[in-house]
Design a protein around this motif. Structure first.
Motif, short mmCIF file in Angstrom:
data_model
loop_
_atom_site.label_atom_id
_atom_site.label_comp_id
_atom_site.label_asym_id
_atom_site.label_seq_id
_atom_site.Cartn_x
_atom_site.Cartn_y
_atom_site.Cartn_z
N ALA A 9 0.82 -1.22 0.00
CA ALA A 9 0.00 0.00 0.00
C ALA A 9 0.86 1.27 0.00
O ALA A 9 1.79 1.36 -0.80
N PRO A 76 0.86 -1.50 6.94
CA PRO A 76 0.20 -0.22 7.23
C PRO A 76 -1.23 -0.48 7.75
O PRO A 76 -1.70 -1.61 7.67
N PRO A 77 -1.90 0.57 8.27
CA PRO A 77 -3.27 0.37 8.78
C PRO A 77 -4.12 -0.31 7.70
O PRO A 77 -4.13 0.13 6.54
N VAL A 78 -4.82 -1.38 8.08
CA VAL A 78 -5.54 -2.17 7.08
C VAL A 78 -6.89 -1.53 6.74
O VAL A 78 -7.44 -0.75 7.52
N SER A 79 -7.40 -1.87 5.57
CA SER A 79 -8.68 -1.29 5.15
C SER A 79 -9.45 -2.24 4.23
O SER A 79 -10.08 -1.81 3.28
N GLY A 80 -9.40 -3.52 4.57
CA GLY A 80 -10.16 -4.48 3.79
C GLY A 80 -11.65 -4.34 4.08
O GLY A 80 -12.06 -3.63 4.98
N GLY A 81 -12.45 -5.07 3.32
CA GLY A 81 -13.89 -5.06 3.52
C GLY A 81 -14.60 -4.25 2.48
O GLY A 81 -13.99 -3.69 1.60
N TYR B 47 -8.02 -2.72 -4.46
CA TYR B 47 -7.64 -3.47 -3.26
C TYR B 47 -6.32 -4.20 -3.48
O TYR B 47 -6.07 -4.72 -4.57
N GLU B 48 -5.53 -4.22 -2.42
CA GLU B 48 -4.26 -4.94 -2.46
C GLU B 48 -4.21 -5.83 -1.21
O GLU B 48 -4.68 -5.43 -0.16
N HIS B 78 -12.68 -12.38 -0.57
CA HIS B 78 -12.38 -10.96 -0.69
C HIS B 78 -11.78 -10.72 -2.06
O HIS B 78 -10.95 -11.49 -2.51
N VAL B 90 -16.42 -7.97 -0.74
CA VAL B 90 -16.23 -9.04 0.26
C VAL B 90 -17.55 -9.76 0.53
O VAL B 90 -18.61 -9.13 0.48
N LYS B 114 -12.09 -7.03 9.03
CA LYS B 114 -11.70 -5.65 8.70
C LYS B 114 -10.58 -5.14 9.59
O LYS B 114 -9.88 -4.20 9.23
N ILE B 119 -5.20 -6.35 4.17
CA ILE B 119 -5.79 -5.98 2.88
C ILE B 119 -5.99 -4.46 2.93
O ILE B 119 -6.38 -3.93 3.97
N TRP B 120 -5.69 -3.80 1.81
CA TRP B 120 -5.78 -2.34 1.79
C TRP B 120 -6.58 -1.89 0.58
O TRP B 120 -6.55 -2.53 -0.47
N TRP B 132 -4.99 6.11 0.02
CA TRP B 132 -5.14 4.85 0.76
C TRP B 132 -6.02 5.11 1.97
O TRP B 132 -5.88 6.13 2.64
N ILE B 133 -6.90 4.17 2.25
CA ILE B 133 -7.87 4.31 3.32
C ILE B 133 -7.42 3.47 4.53
O ILE B 133 -6.77 2.45 4.37
N ASN B 135 -9.12 1.61 8.04
CA ASN B 135 -10.41 1.25 8.68
C ASN B 135 -10.56 1.86 10.06
O ASN B 135 -11.65 1.85 10.62
#
Lengths: 81, 136
Positions: A9, A76-81, B47-48, B78, B90, B114, B119-120, B132-133, B135
């Motif tokens: 990221a 780094p801070p994750v942001s999946g979902g 997404y990565e 995902h 997801v 989450k 996952i980013w 980049w976000i 959570n």
């Protein structure tokens, strides 16, 4: 010892590489990896408090020692979902 | 079962995987890409994933969910790569003998996925900006 560190990221974008190889002393800890990364890539110091380190697919704790040949990754801070 | 895919997720076949004759309920969560962040229009997300770790972390989470809730099966997927607004990013499906366990387990699973899965997502806006976000 030489150790490969995977990047993802925004960390990957800042460094401009998907992975870097660091030269660490044996018995190194998480903080030693971040100190090394910061000295090579000073931009990382702006957000290093938000970064975690994983070894062989598990989040490291302060007390874990880096094992030679392990796969390290900066998370780094994750942001999946 | 948990997988990371770079093509559209087939929600129905994923949900099919948790059906069981021991189950009286299937609960699912489907996350989709929102077209707005605040008042700004989103064009798409990228997404990565740190694939090997994400698979390991989520399988560990599934074990935790099975210990904590009285469920039969849990499955998830995902997506990575470019995901357009309105598309699925997801999916989680949980089966259980009774609905409360299925619903609670499903919620626990997505909330924690989450938090722990490496996952980013990077948001690409219609105004050309991207970032980049996190959570948190």
């Amino acid at each position: 010892m030489k150790i490969k560190v995977l990047l993802f990221a925004h960390t990957k974008e800042i460094v401009g590489e998907e992975a870097v190889t660091l030269d660490l002393d044996k018995g190194g800890k998480e903080k030693d990896v971040f100190e090394k990364l910061e000295s090579l890539y000073p931009e990382i110091s702006n957000f290093k408090d938000s970064l975690k380190l994983a070894m062989n697919g598990r989040y490291m704790t302060d007390n874990d020692t880096i094992i030679e040949g392990a796969e390290l990754a900066v998370i780094p801070p994750v942001s999946g979902g | 079962m948990f997988k990371i895919v770079d093509k559209k997720i087939d929600c129905e076949s994923l949900i099919d995987k948790v059906y069981s004759t021991k189950a009286g309920a299937v609960s699912s969560f489907i996350g989709t890409v929102r077209g707005f962040t605040g008042d700004k229009q989103v064009k798409y997300l990228v997404y990565e994933a740190y694939r090997s770790m994400a698979l390991k972390q989520v399988e560990k989470l599934w074990e935790e969910v099975k210990e904590k809730f009285d469920i039969e099966k849990i499955a998830g997927a995902h997506r990575v790569g470019k995901v357009n607004v309105g598309e699925v990013s997801v999916v989680i499906a949980v089966s259980a003998a009774h609905r409360h366990a299925a619903i609670q387990a499903c919620r626990h699973a997505i909330d924690n996925l989450k938090k722990i899965a490496p996952i980013w997502k990077k948001e690409f806006m219609k105004d050309g900006k991207s970032c980049w976000i996190s959570n948190n």
